[in-house]
Write an enzyme that holds these catalytic residues in place. Structure first.
Site, PDB file in Angstrom:
ATOM      1  CG  HIS A 167      -8.152  -7.509   0.277  1.00  0.00           C
ATOM      2  ND1 HIS A 167      -7.053  -8.121   0.836  1.00  0.00           N
ATOM      3  CD2 HIS A 167      -8.203  -6.270   0.815  1.00  0.00           C
ATOM      4  CE1 HIS A 167      -6.484  -7.294   1.683  1.00  0.00           C
ATOM      5  NE2 HIS A 167      -7.145  -6.146   1.697  1.00  0.00           N
ATOM      6  CG  HIS A 201      -9.809  -2.326   1.490  1.00  0.00           C
ATOM      7  ND1 HIS A 201     -10.116  -2.834   2.727  1.00  0.00           N
ATOM      8  CD2 HIS A 201      -8.494  -2.594   1.297  1.00  0.00           C
ATOM      9  CE1 HIS A 201      -9.037  -3.378   3.267  1.00  0.00           C
ATOM     10  NE2 HIS A 201      -8.034  -3.244   2.409  1.00  0.00           N
ATOM     11  CE1 TYR A 248      -4.362  -1.378   0.749  1.00  0.00           C
ATOM     12  CE2 TYR A 248      -2.986  -3.085   1.722  1.00  0.00           C
ATOM     13  CZ  TYR A 248      -4.207  -2.660   1.239  1.00  0.00           C
ATOM     14  OH  TYR A 248      -5.271  -3.520   1.239  1.00  0.00           O
ATOM     15  CE1 TYR A 272      -2.280  -6.501   3.909  1.00  0.00           C
ATOM     16  CE2 TYR A 272      -3.139  -6.298   1.690  1.00  0.00           C
ATOM     17  CZ  TYR A 272      -3.300  -6.154   3.055  1.00  0.00           C
ATOM     18  OH  TYR A 272      -4.463  -5.658   3.545  1.00  0.00           O
ATOM     19  NE  ARG A 306      -6.723 -10.255   5.178  1.00  0.00           N
ATOM     20  CZ  ARG A 306      -7.700  -9.474   4.698  1.00  0.00           C
ATOM     21  NH1 ARG A 306      -7.582  -8.176   4.700  1.00  0.00           N
ATOM     22  NH2 ARG A 306      -8.809  -9.995   4.234  1.00  0.00           N
TER      23      ARG A 306
END
Lengths: 199, 270
Positions: free
Chosen positions: B188, B190, B136, B175, B185
């Site tokens: 995905h 969000h 991110y 990640y 995780r």
């Protein structure tokens, strides 16, 4: 497209907002529903705390409210912030768990009901968003409002803002533990309000 | 752009527990849910608030049942967003920095409806995600994977008059996180969604089909009901794919809010 969808439809589940929403969802002046110096402007502020009483520095609150006359705003511009009062705002908590909004005082939308800010709360560690209300402290409302009247004194206090000496409204959130804030469901289905049901 | 640097996302010592321990907790929780269904307890549509395998929730989940309230007037509406609230390029996450981001270009398309199947028209959809390497832009993301200078991972759009949304992006990578040792995780995106009424508001995560990390993930598995979990997984849709340009995924969203609780048919009724 003219897809005919079967009814009724199962809901899409919510998931946590996670730790990394801070670069994406908060935006400039998201917490300023009105500009500084606007007549009638009021500051709504507080701290979000966890079950240990520690501040939650990675939470986000959204408010949605009536205008002072009790009207439902229907104007775009919440992300633009060009001076239009849209009734909606977004604030992330700071390193000490604090948040603030500059807004107008909501009016009652229905006779006999107490005015409130509708609040949606998000945080890392919250599995899905939580709904609640922050009511104004004055008026007969807190005694007559159906939701407030259904709560015992301790729970009721979690939903009512406090008028500070400077005229601002303080409303703290406790996610868990002593003084735990009352969170709401609007779902009328069987088991609604239970963990995971209707969430 | 707002960033925080308030320390690690989870306690550094949390990484002492093994995946096997976490998986055992997840399996025990799901077994208890299945047994509850057998006893006639209600089907769950969302995640458990109290779900210890997601360690960050331990001190943050409310302990009381949610209190029922009848929605008042303001709660039967949602804020209004318009074209002026968002820029024309915000639905294309591949053009925001002047150069081409690295990764697998994808298009995601779907329809937002309420529980009665009515379209959620002209409403805001916000998305955010990691880049192709699983990183991110957020300052608190300490994962030592490359930041892509051409990718911010933030998008916004309005649904059209029939509830459809569409955006172009790069497929995010999985990640690591600090919930436990060697925790990953599933990939995905969000999503933040507003419905026709504020009581329909949700934030959620869209996953990709066939991810091998599903079974291991305490966040995805916080939803006890397997049918409810599957509703977060997009499908590959060749009609959304574009010739010599991008693969396509379809993900439809249902926002039910206050009006109706959907109930699965009893086994044997189907």
């Amino acid at each position: 497209m003219s897809d005919v969808l079967p009814q009724p439809l199962p809901p899409t589940p919510g998931q946590t907002v996670g730790p990394f929403f801070g670069f994406a969802l908060p935006y400039e002046r998201g917490n300023e529903l009105v500009e500084a110096g606007t007549p009638g402007a009021v500051r709504l502020h507080g701290t979000v705390r966890d079950g240990a009483g520690d501040p939650v520095p990675d939470a986000m609150l959204e408010i949605w409210q009536a205008d002072p006359a009790g009207g439902v705003p229907a104007r775009s511009g919440s992300l633009l912030r060009d001076g239009t009062f849209t009734g909606w705002g977004r604030a992330e908590t700071d390193r000490e768990g604090g948040y603030w909004f500059r807004t107008l005082t909501p009016g009652a939308t229905e006779a006999g009901r107490a005015p409130f800010f509708h609040v949606t709360l998000f945080a890392r560690g919250l599995q899905t968003r939580l709904f609640t209300r922050a009511y104004l402290p004055e008026g007969a409302g807190p005694a007559t409002d159906p939701l407030l009247a259904s709560l015992d004194a301790r729970d009721r206090a979690t939903l009512v803002t406090v008028r500070e000496p400077d005229g601002s409204l303080r409303w703290d959130v406790r996610l868990q533990g002593e003084g735990e804030t009352v969170f709401l469901t609007y779902d009328e289905g069987a088991g609604a309000g239970r963990d995971g049901v209707g969430a | 752009m707002t960033v925080q640097d308030t320390g690690p996302a989870t306690a550094p010592d949390a990484a002492a527990e093994t995946q096997a321990q976490l998986s055992a907790e997840i399996e025990a929780g799901h077994a208890a849910y299945a047994a509850g269904l057998e006893r006639g307890e209600p089907q769950e549509h969302g995640p458990r608030k109290n779900w210890p395998p997601y360690r960050s929730s331990l001190l943050r989940h409310p302990t009381k049942d949610l209190r029922h309230a009848d929605p008042e007037t303001i709660e039967l509406y949602s804020p209004v967003f318009g074209e002026r609230d968002i820029g024309p390029l915000e639905a294309d996450l591949t053009v925001q920095r002047g150069g081409e981001p690295i990764g697998e270009r994808i298009v995601v398309r779907g329809r937002v409806v309420d529980g009665e199947g009515r379209p959620v028209r002209r409403q805001l959809v916000e998305v955010w995600q990691a880049n192709a390497a699983g990183r991110y832009v957020h300052k608190r993301d300490q994962h030592p994977a490359p930041i892509d200078p051409n990718f911010t991972g933030i998008g916004r759009m309005l649904t059209d008059d029939d509830g459809w949304y569409r955006f172009q992006t790069i497929k995010p990578g999985p990640y690591p996180w600090k919930n436990h040792f060697n925790a990953w995780r599933p990939a995905h995106i969000h999503f933040s969604l507003f419905g026709r009424e504020i009581t329909q508001r949700i934030v959620t995560q869209m996953y990709f089909p066939g991810d091998p990390l599903f079974a291991l993930d305490p966040i995805y598995q916080s939803i006890q009901d397997p049918r409810a979990r599957e509703r977060l997984v997009a499908t590959y849709d060749h009609d959304v794919s574009e010739h010599e340009w991008a693969t396509g995924y379809r993900w439809d969203i249902v926002l039910t809010g206050a009006h109706r609780t959907w109930t699965e048919p009893e086994d044997g009724d189907e």
